[in-house]
Design an enzyme around this catalytic site. Structure first.
Site, PDB file in Angstrom:
ATOM      1  N   LEU A 111      -9.610 116.073 -24.687  1.00 33.35           N
ATOM      2  CA  LEU A 111      -9.665 117.123 -23.674  1.00 33.35           C
ATOM      3  C   LEU A 111      -8.839 118.293 -24.175  1.00 33.35           C
ATOM      4  O   LEU A 111      -7.752 118.098 -24.732  1.00 33.35           O
ATOM      5  CB  LEU A 111      -9.100 116.615 -22.347  1.00 33.35           C
ATOM      6  CG  LEU A 111      -9.936 115.580 -21.584  1.00 33.35           C
ATOM      7  CD1 LEU A 111      -9.083 114.867 -20.543  1.00 33.35           C
ATOM      8  CD2 LEU A 111     -11.127 116.254 -20.911  1.00 33.35           C
ATOM      9  N   ASP A 112      -9.324 119.527 -23.972  1.00 29.70           N
ATOM     10  CA  ASP A 112      -8.518 120.659 -24.406  1.00 29.70           C
ATOM     11  C   ASP A 112      -7.343 120.856 -23.457  1.00 29.70           C
ATOM     12  O   ASP A 112      -7.219 120.188 -22.431  1.00 29.70           O
ATOM     13  CB  ASP A 112      -9.365 121.925 -24.560  1.00 29.70           C
ATOM     14  CG  ASP A 112     -10.002 122.394 -23.250  1.00 29.70           C
ATOM     15  OD1 ASP A 112      -9.487 122.058 -22.174  1.00 29.70           O
ATOM     16  OD2 ASP A 112     -11.024 123.109 -23.313  1.00 29.70           O
ATOM     17  N   THR A 113      -6.476 121.772 -23.822  1.00 29.91           N
ATOM     18  CA  THR A 113      -5.206 121.921 -23.101  1.00 29.91           C
ATOM     19  C   THR A 113      -5.399 122.239 -21.629  1.00 29.91           C
ATOM     20  O   THR A 113      -4.669 121.726 -20.772  1.00 29.91           O
ATOM     21  CB  THR A 113      -4.365 123.025 -23.769  1.00 29.91           C
ATOM     22  OG1 THR A 113      -4.150 122.687 -25.147  1.00 29.91           O
ATOM     23  CG2 THR A 113      -3.017 123.166 -23.085  1.00 29.91           C
TER      24      THR A 113
END
Length: 352
Positions: A111-113
Site C-alpha cells: 500500500l502506498d503511504t
C-alpha cells in the site's frame, strides 16, 4: 539452522496487519520485525523475557576440564587435577548475545503511504506463500472515498488545487450509470485477458467456482464497482480489482468526476480485503507482538492452504492458451490505466 530456529518460534506462515495512512509499507514491515526482535536484556545471570529472545533457550553446552586443586596428603598439601564440567562460554547467552538478531519478513502487495488497510506479511515458509499468492492473481477489495467539486494534480485531496467546479447536477443515478459502464468494459477485458474459450466446459467450471481471471500480469482490471454512499459532495465506492495500484484507483475517481461534467478528488483509499485476508484478520498496531502474530498465523494456516490450492489448481488447464485469443487480446486491448472514463464509455457503446 536458521530456518529451524524460526520454526521453533511458531513464526512460519502468513499473517495480516492493518497499515495506517501516512506510513510507508516497508516501515510497517520493519516495525513488526523490530517489535519481534526486542533487545535481549540480561538481568544478572538470567535473561529477562522479551519477545522472541525470551523463548526457552537451548541448554548451554558443557565441556570437561581438569582443574588444579590442593588436597591434604602425607607431606602436607599436594596439588592434583580434578575432573569437572564447565559451560562453554562461547555459547552462553551472556556472551553470544540474543539468539535472534534478524528475521526475514516478506511483504505482500504493498500500500502506498497515503493508503491504509489490510497488508499481508510472511515469515519463514510464508515468504514462499507470498509468491504463491502473487501467482494466484487474487482479487483485492477497496473502499474509496471521493469529493466532488475540485481537481488536483495528483487526484488526491492533498494535492495542488487545479480547478473548482459545480456538482449540483450530479445524482446517484448518473453516478451508478457510469459505474456500470466501467464494470462492463472491464469485464470484457477480463474475459479476453483470461484467454479462456467461453464455449468450453473448462470455462463453465471456472465460472462456477469464480476463478475466471488472468493468470499473468495484465493492466489494472476492475471486476466489480458499486456506490456505497452518496451524500454530495462526498461519495464512497467499493472497488474489487486485479493488478491495481492505489494511484490508479484515485485516477478512477478523477475520471468519474470528469464523466459527470464535474471534477472529483479521492480523499481515502482503504483496502478491506487482500485475497483471503480481511479487515477482521488484520492485526492492529497494539497487537503487533509475538503471541498475537503466532495465533494469527495458526488461525489462517488452513484457509491459506485451501484457497491457494483452489486458485492455483486450474493453472495447468488454463495454461493451454488459444492463439486466436492471444492475437485478439494483443491487437484490440490497451492498458486501462491510461484510459479515461469517457473513453471507456465510448468503447462500451461501440462494442455493444
Amino acid at each position: 539452522m536458521a530456518a529451524g530456529r524460526v520454526a521453533r518460534t511458531g513464526l512460519n506462515g502468513l499473517f495480516a496487519v492493518y497499515k495506517p495512512p501516512g506510513v510507508a509499507s516497508l516501515r510497517v514491515r520493519d516495525t513488526v520485525e523490530t517489535l519481534l526482535l526486542k533487545d535481549y536484556v540480561p538481568l544478572f545471570s538470567v535473561p529477562f523475557p522479551v519477545e522472541l529472545n525470551s523463548l526457552e533457550q537451548p541448554a548451554v553446552q558443557q565441556q570437561v576440564r581438569f582443574l588444579p586443586t590442593t588436597v591434604e596428603g602425607n607431606a602436607g598439601k599436594e596439588l592434583t587435577l580434578t575432573v569437572t564440567q564447565l559451560p562453554v562460554l562461547a555459547a552462553h547467552p551472556l556472551v553470544r548475545g540474543p539468539e535472534f538478531t534478524h528475521l526475514k519478513i516478506g511483504a505482500g502487495h504493498r500500500l502506498d503511504t497515503k493508503s491504509s488497510g489490510v497488508f499481508v506479511l510472511g515469515v519463514g515458509h510464508g515468504n514462499k506463500l507470498l509468491t504463491d499468492m502473487y501467482n494466484a492473481h487474487l482479487t483485492r477489495v477497496y473502499t474509496v472515498r471521493g469529493l466532488f467539486g475540485k481537481a488536483t494534480d495528483d487526484f488526491s485531496d492533498t494535492g495542488r488545487l487545479i480547478e473548482k467546479t459545480t456538482f449540483d447536477h450530479v445524482t446517484r443515478d448518473k453516478l451508478e450509470r457510469i459505474l456500470a459502464v466501467i464494470q462492463g468494459t472491464n469485464h470484457k477485458a477480463l474475459l479476453m485477458h483470461s484467454n479462456i474459450d467461453l464455449k468450453t466446459q473448462e470455462a463453465y467450471e471456472l465460472a462456477v467456482e469464480g476463478l475466471i481471471r488472468p493468470m499473468e500480469k495484465t493492466p489494472p482490471l476492475i471486476t466489480a464497482i458499486r456506490c456505497l454512499q452518496f451524500a454530495p459532495p462526498e461519495f464512497q465506492l467499493e472497488i474489487q480489482c486485479l493488478h491495481e495500484t492505489q494511484q490508479y484507483l484515485r485516477k478512477i475517481v478523477h475520471e468519474i468526476g470528469l464523466e459527470l461534467k464535474s471534477t472529483a478528488v479521492c480523499t481515502q483509499v482503504r483496502r478491506i480485503r487482500d485475497g483471503f485476508f480481511t479487515l477482521d484478520s488484520a492485526l492492529l498496531r497494539t497487537h503487533w507482538n509475538l503471541q498475537n502474530i503466532r495465533n494469527s498465523i495458526q488461525d489462517s494456516k488452513t484457509k491459506v492452504k485451501v484457497e491457494l490450492q483452489r486458485s492455483l489448481g486450474h493453472q495447468p488447464r488454463s495454461g493451454k492458451r488459444h492463439t486466436d485469443m492471444d492475437q485478439v487480446a494483443e491487437i484490440k486491448l490497451h492498458s486501462t490505466e491510461g484510459t479515461s472514463a469517457s473513453d471507456l464509455t465510448q468503447k462500451m457503446r461501440t462494442t455493444s
